[in-house]
Design an enzyme around this catalytic site. Sequence first.
Site, PDB file in Angstrom:
ATOM      1  CG  ASP A   1       2.763   5.178   6.997  1.00  0.00           C
ATOM      2  OD1 ASP A   1       3.916   5.348   7.433  1.00  0.00           O
ATOM      3  OD2 ASP A   1       2.221   5.979   6.222  1.00  0.00           O
ATOM      4  CB  ILE A   2       5.298   0.060   5.975  1.00  0.00           C
ATOM      5  CG1 ILE A   2       4.419  -0.957   6.705  1.00  0.00           C
ATOM      6  CG2 ILE A   2       6.659  -0.538   5.624  1.00  0.00           C
ATOM      7  CD1 ILE A   2       4.971  -1.430   8.006  1.00  0.00           C
TER       8      ILE A   2
ATOM      9  CD  GLU B   1       1.546   2.678   2.466  1.00  0.00           C
ATOM     10  OE1 GLU B   1       2.165   3.676   2.048  1.00  0.00           O
ATOM     11  OE2 GLU B   1       0.608   2.151   1.841  1.00  0.00           O
TER      12      GLU B   1
END
Length: 291
Positions: A166-167, A209
């Site tokens: 994920d970001i 995300e």
Amino acid sequence: MGKILIVDDEEDRILTPLVRQLGRVFGGENVEGVTSVTAALQYAEQESIDVVITDLMMPERDGYDFCRTFRSNPLNLGYIIILSGRDGGIAAGLRAGADVYFRKPYDIDDLVAQIEKGIEVTRNRLFSMQDLLTGLFLRRIFDAVFTLEAAKLHRMPQPLSAIMFDIDHFKKINDTFGHAVGDIVLHDAAQLLKKSSRKSDLFVRYGGEEFLLLLPGASEDKALEIAQRLHQAMVEYTFPQAGQVTASFGVATTTRHPENLVTRADQALYAAKNAGRNRVVTADPERDPPT
């Protein structure tokens, strides 16, 4: 556009002339012909197919067998046209997974119109399976494909890997630049990482995300290599409105217990976050459950 695949064992009389005819309409690079169901299924593993035109009666495996096997993979969305000169069999063809039953001899203009319809149907099927923001497959598609891959592993042990990522600090991106820029970051990151993954892997937006990459047949070393390549792609890319954005990655591989694969990848991702983010962490070795 994707491919139009023609399956017919009569190479000289039917297959080659039809490939040539349709190539003039849809472009020669978009039309492929094979002489057996086995070859067609192998081709479908490597290419995205919009329309399949398959003969019904062929040696070894027939058109019905092709339809059933092709449809068993939820990622095979192609519109199937069965060509047959025999009477009857329409119900069996449709129940096997065909979309339409086309009678021989056929008019080429009618067949072209049916193919054009098939391309549109396939596009709509794909659209219904994709996340609107990123263009990646939805989580429910992962669940369907993962069930199939897990069943394969139980029948014939082979590695199955997953990369969850994920970001980093995504909330901060939204707070600093606004949600519109956050959406652009998600879209651009998805496209960037998709280009850096293998065509054979399933790439989905898992939620928010968070993304998940399923890698059938990939060993732990191969999965780690791919995760490091994805990580490096993020490090080297500058997002137009947000600047430098990083991501954290968790890698897990199984050869025996696919039911724990996603959990282990998620735990590795959590470990990457705790270790400072912007890195790749491999899950602990797989363990047999207590007896």
